[in-house]
Design a protein around this motif. Structure first.
Motif, PDB file in Angstrom:
ATOM      1  N   ARG A   1       0.690  -1.271   0.081  1.00  0.00           N
ATOM      2  CA  ARG A   1      -0.053  -0.036   0.020  1.00  0.00           C
ATOM      3  C   ARG A   1       0.838   1.228   0.097  1.00  0.00           C
ATOM      4  O   ARG A   1       2.218   1.060   0.214  1.00  0.00           O
ATOM      5  CB  ARG A   1      -1.012   0.015   1.255  1.00  0.00           C
ATOM      6  CG  ARG A   1      -1.957  -0.967   1.328  1.00  0.00           C
ATOM      7  CD  ARG A   1      -2.738  -0.792   2.453  1.00  0.00           C
ATOM      8  NE  ARG A   1      -3.688  -1.748   2.935  1.00  0.00           N
ATOM      9  CZ  ARG A   1      -4.863  -1.861   2.327  1.00  0.00           C
ATOM     10  NH1 ARG A   1      -5.401  -1.073   1.673  1.00  0.00           N
ATOM     11  NH2 ARG A   1      -5.356  -2.832   3.082  1.00  0.00           N
TER      12      ARG A   1
ATOM     13  N   ARG B   1       4.200   4.390   5.983  1.00  0.00           N
ATOM     14  CA  ARG B   1       5.009   4.876   6.946  1.00  0.00           C
ATOM     15  C   ARG B   1       5.879   3.859   7.760  1.00  0.00           C
ATOM     16  O   ARG B   1       5.608   3.845   9.011  1.00  0.00           O
ATOM     17  CB  ARG B   1       4.208   5.919   7.925  1.00  0.00           C
ATOM     18  CG  ARG B   1       3.589   6.740   6.992  1.00  0.00           C
ATOM     19  CD  ARG B   1       3.226   7.982   7.890  1.00  0.00           C
ATOM     20  NE  ARG B   1       2.209   9.062   6.946  1.00  0.00           N
ATOM     21  CZ  ARG B   1       1.693   9.926   7.559  1.00  0.00           C
ATOM     22  NH1 ARG B   1       1.584  10.199   8.502  1.00  0.00           N
ATOM     23  NH2 ARG B   1       1.075  10.767   6.578  1.00  0.00           N
TER      24      ARG B   1
ATOM     25  N   TYR C   1      -7.108  -5.609   6.238  1.00  0.00           N
ATOM     26  CA  TYR C   1      -6.414  -4.904   7.456  1.00  0.00           C
ATOM     27  C   TYR C   1      -6.754  -6.189   8.578  1.00  0.00           C
ATOM     28  O   TYR C   1      -7.785  -6.707   8.722  1.00  0.00           O
ATOM     29  CB  TYR C   1      -6.961  -3.861   7.976  1.00  0.00           C
ATOM     30  CG  TYR C   1      -6.532  -2.645   7.322  1.00  0.00           C
ATOM     31  CD1 TYR C   1      -7.664  -2.017   6.644  1.00  0.00           C
ATOM     32  CD2 TYR C   1      -5.708  -2.058   7.291  1.00  0.00           C
ATOM     33  CE1 TYR C   1      -7.404  -0.840   5.931  1.00  0.00           C
ATOM     34  CE2 TYR C   1      -5.294  -0.903   6.453  1.00  0.00           C
ATOM     35  CZ  TYR C   1      -6.277  -0.081   5.576  1.00  0.00           C
ATOM     36  OH  TYR C   1      -5.897   0.839   5.119  1.00  0.00           O
TER      37      TYR C   1
ATOM     38  N   LEU D   1     -11.402   3.159   5.055  1.00  0.00           N
ATOM     39  CA  LEU D   1      -9.971   3.228   5.605  1.00  0.00           C
ATOM     40  C   LEU D   1      -8.783   2.988   4.733  1.00  0.00           C
ATOM     41  O   LEU D   1      -7.719   3.535   4.460  1.00  0.00           O
ATOM     42  CB  LEU D   1      -9.841   2.166   6.840  1.00  0.00           C
ATOM     43  CG  LEU D   1     -10.853   2.870   7.994  1.00  0.00           C
ATOM     44  CD1 LEU D   1     -10.722   1.785   9.129  1.00  0.00           C
ATOM     45  CD2 LEU D   1     -10.263   3.890   8.778  1.00  0.00           C
ATOM     46  N   GLN D   2      -9.239   1.909   3.815  1.00  0.00           N
ATOM     47  CA  GLN D   2      -8.184   1.762   2.743  1.00  0.00           C
ATOM     48  C   GLN D   2      -8.020   2.769   2.003  1.00  0.00           C
ATOM     49  O   GLN D   2      -6.850   3.141   1.496  1.00  0.00           O
ATOM     50  CB  GLN D   2      -8.607   0.486   1.800  1.00  0.00           C
ATOM     51  CG  GLN D   2      -8.593  -0.914   2.550  1.00  0.00           C
ATOM     52  CD  GLN D   2      -8.753  -1.959   1.663  1.00  0.00           C
ATOM     53  OE1 GLN D   2      -8.058  -2.245   0.731  1.00  0.00           O
ATOM     54  NE2 GLN D   2      -9.804  -2.888   2.076  1.00  0.00           N
TER      55      GLN D   2
ATOM     56  N   LEU E   1      -8.630   5.854   2.677  1.00  0.00           N
ATOM     57  CA  LEU E   1      -7.974   6.936   3.319  1.00  0.00           C
ATOM     58  C   LEU E   1      -6.336   6.581   3.382  1.00  0.00           C
ATOM     59  O   LEU E   1      -5.629   7.616   3.196  1.00  0.00           O
ATOM     60  CB  LEU E   1      -8.563   6.652   4.840  1.00  0.00           C
ATOM     61  CG  LEU E   1      -7.969   8.012   5.853  1.00  0.00           C
ATOM     62  CD1 LEU E   1      -8.577   9.398   5.048  1.00  0.00           C
ATOM     63  CD2 LEU E   1      -8.530   7.707   7.115  1.00  0.00           C
ATOM     64  N   GLN E   2      -6.053   5.272   3.467  1.00  0.00           N
ATOM     65  CA  GLN E   2      -4.489   5.311   3.582  1.00  0.00           C
ATOM     66  C   GLN E   2      -3.896   5.570   2.006  1.00  0.00           C
ATOM     67  O   GLN E   2      -2.799   5.785   2.044  1.00  0.00           O
ATOM     68  CB  GLN E   2      -4.238   3.549   4.108  1.00  0.00           C
ATOM     69  CG  GLN E   2      -2.667   3.327   4.110  1.00  0.00           C
ATOM     70  CD  GLN E   2      -2.378   2.121   4.652  1.00  0.00           C
ATOM     71  OE1 GLN E   2      -3.037   1.177   4.910  1.00  0.00           O
ATOM     72  NE2 GLN E   2      -1.134   1.811   4.742  1.00  0.00           N
ATOM     73  N   GLU E   3      -4.560   5.037   1.005  1.00  0.00           N
ATOM     74  CA  GLU E   3      -4.209   5.363  -0.313  1.00  0.00           C
ATOM     75  C   GLU E   3      -4.249   6.769  -0.758  1.00  0.00           C
ATOM     76  O   GLU E   3      -3.608   7.107  -1.441  1.00  0.00           O
ATOM     77  CB  GLU E   3      -5.195   4.723  -1.338  1.00  0.00           C
ATOM     78  CG  GLU E   3      -5.068   3.160  -1.137  1.00  0.00           C
ATOM     79  CD  GLU E   3      -3.822   2.521  -1.630  1.00  0.00           C
ATOM     80  OE1 GLU E   3      -3.110   3.182  -2.289  1.00  0.00           O
ATOM     81  OE2 GLU E   3      -3.122   1.552  -0.725  1.00  0.00           O
ATOM     82  N   GLY E   4      -4.903   7.628  -0.008  1.00  0.00           N
ATOM     83  CA  GLY E   4      -4.959   9.130  -0.260  1.00  0.00           C
ATOM     84  C   GLY E   4      -5.929   9.405  -0.985  1.00  0.00           C
ATOM     85  O   GLY E   4      -5.887  10.649  -1.515  1.00  0.00           O
TER      86      GLY E   4
ATOM     87  N   LEU F   1      -4.779  10.726   7.367  1.00  0.00           N
ATOM     88  CA  LEU F   1      -3.709   9.604   7.314  1.00  0.00           C
ATOM     89  C   LEU F   1      -2.856   9.646   8.581  1.00  0.00           C
ATOM     90  O   LEU F   1      -2.125   8.795   8.667  1.00  0.00           O
ATOM     91  CB  LEU F   1      -2.883  10.138   5.789  1.00  0.00           C
ATOM     92  CG  LEU F   1      -1.783   9.101   5.391  1.00  0.00           C
ATOM     93  CD1 LEU F   1      -2.290   7.631   5.534  1.00  0.00           C
ATOM     94  CD2 LEU F   1      -1.412   9.477   4.181  1.00  0.00           C
ATOM     95  N   ASP F   2      -2.480  10.762   8.929  1.00  0.00           N
ATOM     96  CA  ASP F   2      -1.427  10.973  10.131  1.00  0.00           C
ATOM     97  C   ASP F   2      -1.831  10.312  11.355  1.00  0.00           C
ATOM     98  O   ASP F   2      -1.071   9.625  11.842  1.00  0.00           O
ATOM     99  CB  ASP F   2      -1.309  12.567  10.187  1.00  0.00           C
ATOM    100  CG  ASP F   2      -0.600  13.186   9.243  1.00  0.00           C
ATOM    101  OD1 ASP F   2      -0.813  14.466   9.070  1.00  0.00           O
ATOM    102  OD2 ASP F   2       0.299  12.532   8.568  1.00  0.00           O
TER     103      ASP F   2
ATOM    104  N   MET G   1      -4.385   7.907  11.453  1.00  0.00           N
ATOM    105  CA  MET G   1      -5.516   6.785  11.871  1.00  0.00           C
ATOM    106  C   MET G   1      -4.716   5.517  12.162  1.00  0.00           C
ATOM    107  O   MET G   1      -5.445   4.655  12.730  1.00  0.00           O
ATOM    108  CB  MET G   1      -5.745   6.564  10.082  1.00  0.00           C
ATOM    109  CG  MET G   1      -4.756   6.053   9.218  1.00  0.00           C
ATOM    110  SD  MET G   1      -5.280   5.824   7.444  1.00  0.00           S
ATOM    111  CE  MET G   1      -6.157   4.064   7.765  1.00  0.00           C
ATOM    112  N   PHE G   2      -3.337   5.523  12.391  1.00  0.00           N
ATOM    113  CA  PHE G   2      -2.701   4.430  12.874  1.00  0.00           C
ATOM    114  C   PHE G   2      -2.296   4.495  14.357  1.00  0.00           C
ATOM    115  O   PHE G   2      -1.369   3.618  14.689  1.00  0.00           O
ATOM    116  CB  PHE G   2      -1.594   3.930  11.935  1.00  0.00           C
ATOM    117  CG  PHE G   2      -2.325   3.128  10.711  1.00  0.00           C
ATOM    118  CD1 PHE G   2      -1.849   3.796   9.381  1.00  0.00           C
ATOM    119  CD2 PHE G   2      -2.891   2.021  10.693  1.00  0.00           C
ATOM    120  CE1 PHE G   2      -2.561   3.047   8.338  1.00  0.00           C
ATOM    121  CE2 PHE G   2      -3.443   1.524   9.788  1.00  0.00           C
ATOM    122  CZ  PHE G   2      -3.269   2.051   8.271  1.00  0.00           C
TER     123      PHE G   2
ATOM    124  N   GLN H   1      -6.312   3.197  16.223  1.00  0.00           N
ATOM    125  CA  GLN H   1      -6.607   1.727  15.763  1.00  0.00           C
ATOM    126  C   GLN H   1      -7.696   0.972  16.384  1.00  0.00           C
ATOM    127  O   GLN H   1      -8.383   0.302  15.767  1.00  0.00           O
ATOM    128  CB  GLN H   1      -5.094   0.938  16.005  1.00  0.00           C
ATOM    129  CG  GLN H   1      -4.132   1.195  14.842  1.00  0.00           C
ATOM    130  CD  GLN H   1      -2.938   0.263  15.222  1.00  0.00           C
ATOM    131  OE1 GLN H   1      -3.084  -0.916  15.389  1.00  0.00           O
ATOM    132  NE2 GLN H   1      -1.717   0.593  14.839  1.00  0.00           N
TER     133      GLN H   1
END
Lengths: 595, 325
Positions: free
Chosen positions: A140, A144, A176, B259-260, B262-265, B308-309, B311-312, B317
Motif C-alpha cells: 500500500r 510509513r 486489514y 480506511l483503505q 484513506l490510507q491510499e490517499g 492519514l497522519d 489513523m494508525f 487503531q
C-alpha cells in the motif's frame, strides 16, 4: 458531646449491674443459659465462618492461579512456537545468497504453510524498501513503515528478536488484520554486499484473541494481558470501553508484580488479582475474580447462622423459663405458706411437691411448725400451771384453815387463863404470817424459811402438845442461801396430818437443812404411819387433797420448785408403812435471786 | 398439663429449626428474577458500523445481565420495513426497545405506540420525533458537520468550490451534518457549494453522480460525502478519473473500504463516531431506566477527525478496527 456519651455509658453500666443483682432464680437461670448458649454459638459460628471463608478464599485463589498458570503455559508454548518459526525463517534468510531468490521464496512459502496464523514474512531494507516477501504482495501507499515500532526496534536491537504489541498491519493490499509482529535486524547478502535489513514475520492475533476470549473466572471474572514495559493493554475483554474511557483498569499495581496476587477495589467491588509473567515476550497475564462470587456462600452461611442463633435463643429462653418455673414454683408456694405461718396460722400444713430439696424443705418446715405449735401449747400450759400454783400459794399465804384453828386454840387458852401461851402463840402466828407474805417476794433466805417452819411448829406444838415432838437441824453455812418460800411447811403439814395424826405413840418430826455438793437439801422425816406405794404415787401426782390441809400440798411444792429451778431439782418421797416418811427437797445453792 | 405443653413446644421448635435450614436451600433452587429482555432495532443488517454497534450492545448485555434480540431492515433507506420490525418488537412485550431510526418523522407513530404499551424507548445514532423518547444516545451530527467544515478548510484553504453528496432528502443525520458544514463554511465566503446530490444507498449512483458533477464543474476542489455509502462511490469514481488528491474528499464513518481509501490517499479525512460506545451506552441506559434510575435526555458519544497522519495511532487503531478478524 463526650460528656453525654460518658453519662450514657455510666447509666448503662449501672442498669447492667442492677439487673445482675436481681437474684430471682428464674432470671439467673435464664440469663446464664442465654449467656452460655450465645457465647458458644458465637464462638462456634465465628470459628466456622472464619475457617470457611479462609478455605473459600484459598480455594478461589488456587483456582484462579491454576487457570492463569494454564494460560501462561499455553501462551508460552505458543510464543515459543512462533519464535521457533521465526528462527527457522531467520536461518533460511541468513543462508540465502542473492536475495531475492526463488529458492528463498519457496522455502519461506513452505514455512508459512506450516502455520495457519502466519500473515506475512517479509524482508525490508534499512530504509524501508521491500526486498522480498511471501505471496508477492502489493504494498500500500503511505504505510510509513519506517516509523512503526517493529521496524525501529529491530534496527535498534539487531540480532535480537522483538515482539510487538498487537496492531493493525497496513503494509499490503489485503484486508486489514490485527497481528503481532516478530522483527529482527539482520544482515543479508544482496548484490554481493552485506547490508542491514529487517526481517518481519507477522502472526495473526486472532488465534491469541480467541484463546483469551474463552477464559472466564466465575460469572464476572476475566483475564487481561498487559505488556510489562509500559503497561499497554495487549488484550482486555473490555478494551473498547477502556479506550472510550467508560472503564478503568488499574494496571499500575499489576506492573509491580512479576507473579503473585493482590486485592483491589473497582466500582465498589473487591477483586482478587493473580499475576503471572510470560517470559520472552514480556507480557503479564492478570486473572481477576470477584470476591463477592466466592463470598456469596459466606453471606448465606452467616445469614443462616444468625437465624439459627435467633431460634436457638428463643428455644433456650423457653426451656429455661419452663425449667426455672418448675424449680421456683414449689419454692414460691413454700414462701406463701411461711408467710401464713408468720401471720400466726400455725396450723398451716404444706403439701408441696417438687425437686427433692424442695420437698425435704417443706417436710422440715412442717415438722418445725408442729414443734413450734407444741412449744406454744406447752408454754401456755406451763403458764396456766404457774398461774394456778401461784394462786394456790397466794391462797396458802393466807392459810385460813390454820388461822381459824389457831385462833380457836387461842380462845381456849384465853378461856383457860393461859396467858403466856397466848402470847407465844400469837407472836409465832404473827411471825409465821410475816414470813408467809414476805412482802410478796417468792424468794427468801433459808434462814427465813426455817424461821417460818419453826413458828409453825411452835403453834402446832401448842395445840397438839404431847402428840409429837420436833427437831430442827440447820447447817450454819446454808442459812444465807436463797430458797423458794413455803416449801417446807406444806410437807411438815402433810407429815402432821397424814403421818402423825393417826399414830398412837408420840410422833417425831425431824427437819434438817444441809449443803450437799452444790445443792441444798431440806429433809423432813417423820415416823408416822407411812404410805403405801399407791398412796405415795397419788400424793406425788397431786391427786389427793387433805380436807384439813392448807390445800397447797406436795404437788404444789414439787411443781413450783421445778418451775423455778428446773427439772434437775425437786422432791423425793420415801415411805414405808408403819415406819414413816422421808421427804427430801433439793434446790440449787444460790446466793442471788434469779428470776 | 405442664408436660404436654412442654412437648408441644419442643416439637414446634424442632420443626422451626429444620424448616429454616430447608428454606436456605430452596431459595437457591428457585429461579432468580427473570432477566430483562431488550429489543434492539438497527438501521441495517450490513455494514461494519452496525456490527460494531451490535458488539457494543452485546458487551453491555453481558455486563448488565440482560438478553437482547437484534432486528434490522435490509438497508438504511427501508423505512416501512423498519416500522414493521418495531411493531414486531412491541408485540412480544420486551422490557425496553433500543431503536436506531431510519426516519426522523415516519418512525414517531410506532414509537408512540410502544410508549402507550408502557415500553420505554431509547433511540441511538438517529433520533425520532417523539416526546416519549427516554433518551437519545449518539453523536451530535451538527457539530460533526462543523468539524467536517474545519477539515475542509484545512485541506483546500479558505477559498474553493465544493460539492455535497448526501444520502436521502430528509434523512435527519445527513441533514444535520449538512447544516453544520454549511454553517462552518459561511465563515469563509470564498468557499462555494456548487452542487448537492442525493445518492441514496446506491454506490454506483454515487459514482455516476460524481462523474456528472466533475464533468459539470471540472474546477471542483472538494467533495463532502455525508455518509459512508456515498463516500465509497465518490472515492472510487475520483480514483477512476485519476483525480485523487486533486479533488479532496471528506466523509464520515470508518468502514474498512473507507480506511483503505484513506490510507491510499483518495479520501483525505473522515469524521468518525463511536459505534461501540453507542451500542454499549444504548443498552446501559435502557437497563438503568428499567432499574428506575434517572437517565440523561441526551448522551453525546462524540466524534473524531481521522486522517492519514493519525489513523494508525494505537488508540485510533482500536476505534477504527474494532474487530479482530
Amino acid at each position: 458531646m463526650g460528656k453525654k456519651i460518658k453519662a450514657l455509658f455510666k447509666a448503662l453500666y449501672t442498669v447492667l449491674l442492677d439487673t445482675m443483682r436481681v437474684r430471682s432464680i428464674q432470671f439467673t437461670i435464664t440469663l446464664s443459659f442465654i449467656f452460655i448458649a450465645v457465647t458458644i454459638m458465637l464462638i462456634v459460628s465465628l470459628v466456622l465462618y472464619n475457617k470457611f471463608s479462609k478455605t473459600a478464599e484459598e480455594n478461589a485463589f488456587l483456582n484462579t492461579q491454576q487457570i492463569i498458570e494454564q494460560m501462561q503455559f499455553n501462551l508460552e508454548n505458543y510464543i515459543k512456537g512462533m519464535s521457533d518459526t521465526f528462527q527457522v525463517v531467520d536461518a533460511k534468510v541468513a543462508k540465502a545468497h542473492g536475495i531475492p531468490s526463488d529458492r528463498l521464496m519457496e522455502q519461506l512459502n513452505t514455512i508459512a504453510m506450516t502455520r495457519e496464523d502466519i500473515v506475512s514474512i517479509d524482508l525490508f531494507t534499512a530504509d524501508g524498501q521491500l526486498v522480498t516477501g511471501i505471496n508477492n504482495p502489493e504494498m500500500r501507499n503511505n504505510t510509513r513503515l519506517t516509523d512503526q515500532s517493529w521496524f525501529k526496534s529491530a534496527l535498534e536491537n539487531p540480532n535480537h528478536l522483538t515482539f510487538s504489541l498487537p496492531h493493525i498491519q497496513n503494509l499490503f493490499k489485503e484486508p486489514y488484520k490485527w497481528v503481532v509482529s516478530m522483527s529482527k535486524g539482520v544482515t543479508i547478502q544482496r548484490n554481493g554486499q552485506w547490508v542491514d535489513a529487517v526481517l518481519l514475520v507477522d502472526v495473526n492475533f486472532k488465534t491469541l484473541d480467541d484463546v483469551f476470549r474463552t477464559v472466564s473466572l466465575g460469572k464476572k471474572g476475566y483475564v487481561y494481558i498487559i505488556d510489562e514495559s509500559a503497561g499497554n493493554i495487549v488484550y482486555h475483554p473490555q478494551q473498547q470501553l477502556i479506550y472510550i474511557g467508560l472503564k478503568y483498569e488499574n494496571v499500575e499495581q499489576a506492573l509491580k508484580f512479576s507473579y503473585g496476587k493482590y486485592m483491589d477495589v473497582a466500582e465498589g467491588e473487591t477483586r482478587l488479582n493473580v499475576v503471572k509473567t510470560v517470559s520472552n515476550i514480556g507480557w503479564k497475564i492478570i486473572g481477576v475474580s470477584y470476591l463477592d462470587e466466592i463470598v456469596t456462600t459466606r453471606k448465606e452461611i452467616s445469614t443462616f447462622m444468625i437465624w439459627l442463633l435467633v431460634i436457638v435463643l428463643f428455644f433456650i429462653l423457653l426451656i429455661s423459663a419452663l425449667m426455672s418455673a418448675r424449680i421456683t414454683q414449689p419454692i414460691k408456694r413454700l414462701k406463701k405458706s411461711m408467710e401464713m405461718v408468720e401471720k400466726g396460722h400455725f396450723d398451716t400444713y404444706i403439701h408441696v411437691r417438687g425437686a427433692d430439696e424442695v420437698e425435704q424443705l417443706s417436710r422440715r418446715f412442717n415438722l418445725m411448725v408442729s414443734r413450734v405449735r407444741e412449744l406454744m401449747d406447752q408454754s401456755i400450759h406451763e403458764q396456766e400451771v404457774k398461774r394456778k400454783n401461784e394462786l394456790e400459794v397466794l391462797q396458802s399465804q393466807i392459810n385460813p384453815h390454820f388461822l381459824y384453828n389457831t385462833l380457836n386454840s387461842v380462845v381456849r387458852m384465853v378461856g383457860s387463863g393461859k396467858n403466856e401461851e397466848v402470847v407465844t402463840t400469837i407472836t409465832s402466828l404473827s411471825k409465821f404470817f410475816r414470813i408467809s407474805l414476805s412482802k410478796g417476794k417468792n424468794i427468801i433466805t433459808v434462814q427465813e424459811e426455817i424461821e417460818h417452819i419453826r413458828n409453825y411448829l411452835i403453834i402446832q406444838k401448842m395445840r397438839y402438845k404431847d402428840k409429837f415432838d420436833y427437831e430442827i437441824e440447820v447447817e450454819e453455812e446454808a442459812l444465807p442461801y436463797k430458797t423458794l418460800k413455803l416449801i417446807v411447811q406444806p410437807i411438815v403439814e402433810n407429815a402432821l396430818y397424814h403421818g402423825i395424826e393417826y399414830m398412837a405413840d408420840e410422833g417425831l418430826i425431824q427437819i434438817s437443812v444441809k449443803i450437799v455438793h452444790e445443792r441444798i437439801l431440806f429433809e423432813i422425816r417423820d415416823n408416822g404411819v407411812g404410805m403405801s406405794e399407791e398412796t405415795l404415787k397419788t400424793i406425788v401426782n397431786g391427786q389427793g387433797k387433805s380436807a384439813k390441809g392448807s390445800g397447797v400440798g406436795l404437788r404444789n411444792v414439787i411443781e413450783r420448785i421445778k418451775l423455778y429451778f428446773g427439772s434437775s431439782y425437786g422432791v423425793t418421797v420415801e415411805s414405808e408403812l408403819e415406819e414413816g416418811t422421808t421427804v427430801k427437797i433439793w434446790i440449787p445453792k444460790m446466793l442471788e435471786e434469779e428470776v | 398439663m405442664n408436660l404436654q405443653l412442654g412437648r408441644i413446644v419442643l416439637v414446634t421448635l424442632v420443626a422451626a429449626v429444620s424448616l429454616s435450614s430447608c428454606t436456605r436451600q430452596s431459595e437457591e433452587q428457585m429461579p432468580t428474577e427473570q432477566k430483562k429482555h431488550l429489543e434492539v432495532v438497527l438501521r441495517s443488517q450490513d455494514g461494519d458500523y452496525w456490527k460494531t454497534v451490535k458488539m457494543g450492545a452485546e458487551v453491555a448485555a453481558k455486563e448488565f445481565d440482560v438478553t437482547l434480540d437484534f432486528r434490522a431492515p435490509g438497508d438504511e433507506a427501508d423505512v416501512k420495513g423498519q416500522i414493521a420490525l418495531v411493531e414486531q418488537s412491541i408485540s412480544i412485550r420486551p422490557d425496553a426497545i433500543v431503536l436506531a431510526a431510519n426516519d426522523y418523522h415516519d418512525l414517531s407513530d410506532v414509537v408512540n405506540q410502544a410508549a402507550r404499551a408502557n415500553i420505554p424507548v431509547i433511540t441511538i445514532d438517529s433520533a425520532v420525533d417523539s416526546k416519549w423518547i427516554r433518551s437519545f444516545i449518539g453523536a451530535n451530527n451538527y457539530e460533526a458537520g462543523q468539524l467536517a467544515g474545519k477539515q475542509l478548510v484545512k485541506l483546500i484553504g479558505v477559498s474553493g468550490d465544493i460539492a455535497i453528496v448526501s444520502f436521502k432528502q430528509g434523512e435527519r443525520n445527513a441533514e444535520q451534518r449538512e447544516q453544520g458544514l454549511l454553517e462552518e463554511i459561511t465563515k469563509y465566503p470564498d468557499i462555494k457549494v456548487l452542487d448537492k446530490v442525493y445518492s441514496l444507498t446506491d454506490r454506483d449512483l454515487a459514482g455516476e453522480l460524481t462523474r456528472q458533477m466533475i464533468q459539470q464543474y471540472p474546477q471542483l476542489d472538494g467533495i463532502i460525502a455525508l455518509n459512508e455509502i456515498s463516500s465509497i462511490g465518490v472515492a472510487d469514481e475520483i480514483e477512476k478519473l485519476g483525480l485523487q488528491g486533486k479533488v479532496k474528499i471528506i466523509t464520515f464513518d470508518s468502514t474498512s473500504d473507507e480506511l483503505q481509501l484513506l490510507q491510499e490517499g483518495v479520501i483525505q479525512s473522515t469524521i468518525v463516531q463511536n459505534p461501540f460506545s453507542i451500542g454499549y451506552l444504548g443498552v446501559k441506559n435502557a437497563v438503568d431506566a428499567l432499574k428506575g434510575r434517572k437517565i440523561p435526555d441526551r448522551v453525546d458519544t462524540g466524534f473524531r477527525a481521522i486522517d492519514l497522519d493519525n489513523m494508525f495511532w494505537s488508540d485510533n487503531q482500536k476505534l477504527l478496527f474494532p474487530f479482530v478478524k
